[in-house]
Write an enzyme that holds these catalytic residues in place. Sequence first.
Site, PDB file in Angstrom:
ATOM      1  N   ASP A   1     -19.543  17.855  13.717  1.00 35.85           N
ATOM      2  CA  ASP A   1     -20.652  16.709  12.964  1.00 35.85           C
ATOM      3  C   ASP A   1     -20.025  15.424  13.169  1.00 35.85           C
ATOM      4  O   ASP A   1     -20.868  14.609  13.804  1.00 35.85           O
ATOM      5  CB  ASP A   1     -20.360  17.102  11.483  1.00 35.85           C
ATOM      6  CG  ASP A   1     -21.435  16.264  10.705  1.00 35.85           C
ATOM      7  OD1 ASP A   1     -22.508  15.945  11.383  1.00 35.85           O
ATOM      8  OD2 ASP A   1     -21.056  15.848   9.715  1.00 35.85           O
TER       9      ASP A   1
ATOM     10  N   HIS B   1     -21.670  11.107  16.043  1.00 36.73           N
ATOM     11  CA  HIS B   1     -21.853  12.437  15.547  1.00 36.73           C
ATOM     12  C   HIS B   1     -21.852  13.293  16.877  1.00 36.73           C
ATOM     13  O   HIS B   1     -22.517  12.938  17.713  1.00 36.73           O
ATOM     14  CB  HIS B   1     -23.322  12.537  15.211  1.00 36.73           C
ATOM     15  CG  HIS B   1     -23.289  11.845  13.643  1.00 36.73           C
ATOM     16  ND1 HIS B   1     -22.943  12.499  12.334  1.00 36.73           N
ATOM     17  CD2 HIS B   1     -23.393  10.297  13.308  1.00 36.73           C
ATOM     18  CE1 HIS B   1     -22.967  11.681  11.590  1.00 36.73           C
ATOM     19  NE2 HIS B   1     -23.461  10.384  11.907  1.00 36.73           N
TER      20      HIS B   1
END
Length: 329
Positions: free
Chosen positions: A186, A147
């Site tokens: 993300d 992430h």
Amino acid sequence: MPNKAFTVLDLLDLNLKGYNALNLRCIAGRSGLSRKISVPDINRPGLALSGFFDSFAYQRVQLFGRGEFNYLLKLKADNALDNVKQLFSYEIPCAVFTHNLVPDEQFLLAAESGSCPVLVTDLESTDFSTRLLRVLSNIFAPKKSMHGVLVEVYGVGILLTGDSGVGKSETALELIERGHRLVADDLVEILCVNGNTLLGQGANKLISHHMEIRGLGIINISELYGVGAIRDQKRIQLVVKLEAWNQEKIYDRLGTETHTTDLLGVKIPILEIPVRPGRNLPIIIEAAAMNERLKSMGHYSAREFNQNVLKWIETGEAQAAYYSSEDSY
């Protein structure tokens, strides 16, 4: 190894363009298109065609250039194709002919009997070898997903990491507004190529150029800012960890030491930047990117500053300035 078995059919189905295009087409042995390519390398089967099969690297893609093609013509003229039949007794992934060379019917029949795909490309042998090795290197490269947000700032690939809600996407959005580019938001997929180079890209190419901004929702960066604000892949050269400001933690204020983090066995410089209201994170990251470029050119500002201070102390000017300031009281 790739996450799933990579086959000859997968190689044909790759949507490669520009300098990566392989221009392959299958002319025989279609029943063997499901054969796996398990070794990211190629082999020139000249020795095997001459009858020497010791240490034959049959697991690799077999490349036939002009030299091998002309030798096949000689074998046909001499009616000595036994070595060709023996070649296809091994479960080789596929045979590739460059320069748009097409082997004769007897070779194709031998390939069909061995269920070995025969592919043809219009590229020259050297060019095709370079492209195929580059493609296979990426496919078989060690990889991991993590992430974060990957951006390109002044040509430097910067991976922004940190806890959820710390402001990674908002910081990246401001950087894009300032003219820099987004690679992935993300979930970033990291590949290690050539053993020492980390390439980052979106784990899902369909959504990699979208961003989630809390309170705003999902936005499409390429539509809002144009295609000049995105890129598909970028080398990771710096990791910036954003974290909430901790009053008890001592943060680096000089930068004389280089801290690194390990990603897939590669050491990458890392900066820990505390986040609190009033700090202009995009400007700090821009400065970090420019400083990283200076380091790559051999200029270390913090070390040079430290050396200049030491030289100043050694000259005695520091003592003179200290004593003169005492005398003034």
